[in-house]
Structures are given as structure tokens and as C-alpha cells.
Scaffold this motif. Structure first.
Motif: not given
Length: 130
Positions: A70-86
């Protein structure tokens, strides 16, 4: 108190995505029960820089030869799952938004990811970025 899971579920990392990462470390098997759980565990693997897990969970047909650090300084801030379709027993899609920050700038990745179950293990195939 244990660290919260980066994937956004209200569980400690060790009881959520960390359990999937640890099971892979112990046995070499991928144990996500469905495509959404695998997608969440992959997001957490990006946060934790678990490139080994990311490669293992990528379908061999579309897997890159290697993943760059990963690029130096990259910070992951969060995840939102909008849908899960089988789609059927062995195919599913997950639509999500992942937020990050790099160099003082916020970034947002919206993707619809495709997953396939192979030999009882869910794998990431590819995705369409919106």
C-alpha cells in the motif's frame, strides 16, 4: 478491550474477520460462509496489509501475479456494504463503498464485486467500479 473489526460489524476483530484470517493461517483453508463475509474479510485484509490473504481469496482466473504494498500513509476509514445478492448456489455479488485517506485527501471506492464458490471456498473474481 480488543480492537474493533475494520469491516464495520460490531464485533472485535478477533471474533470477526480476524477469525477468518487466523483460520487461513492455521489451515490454509478459506472459511467465509458467504460472499459478503469474504468481501468484509478482504477489506480487513487491506486494512491489515494481509496481501497473502488477499491473493489466496482471489480467483486464480483473475488473480494478479502480485500485489504492490500500500502507498505510504494510506489509511482505510470504513466500509459500507450496500447489498449482497446471491445469484445461485456458487455465485454472488456484493456492492460496497470503501473509504480511505491518502495525502490529506479523502477517497471513496464504490464497487460491485463478483464472487464464485470453488471447492466450497468463496473467492473474489472481479468487480465493476461505479
Amino acid at each position: 478491550m480488543s480492537d474493533p473489526c475494520p469491516c464495520g460489524r460490531p464485533l472485535p476483530y478477533a471474533q470477526c474477520c480476524g477469525a477468518l484470517h487466523d483460520e487461513y493461517d492455521r489451515s490454509g483453508h478459506l472459511t467465509a460462509p458467504d460472499a459478503e463475509a469474504l468481501m468484509r474479510s478482504r477489506y480487513s485484509a487491506f486494512v491489515k496489509d494481509r496481501r497473502d490473504y488477499l491473493m489466496a481469496t482471489w480467483h486464480p482466473r483473475t488473480r494478479p501475479r502480485q500485489l504492490e504494498a500500500p502507498e505510504p500513509g494510506l489509511r482505510w476509514l470504513g466500509l459500507d456494504v450496500l447489498s449482497h445478492r446471491v445469484l445461485d448456489e456458487d455465485h454472488a455479488e456484493v456492492r460496497f463503498v470503501a473509504r480511505s485517506k491518502l495525502g490529506g485527501r479523502a477517497h471513496r471506492l464504490m464497487e460491485t464485486s463478483r464472487f464464485e464458490r470453488v471447492n466450497d471456498e468463496w473467492l473474489y473474481v472481479d468487480g465493476d467500479i461505479a
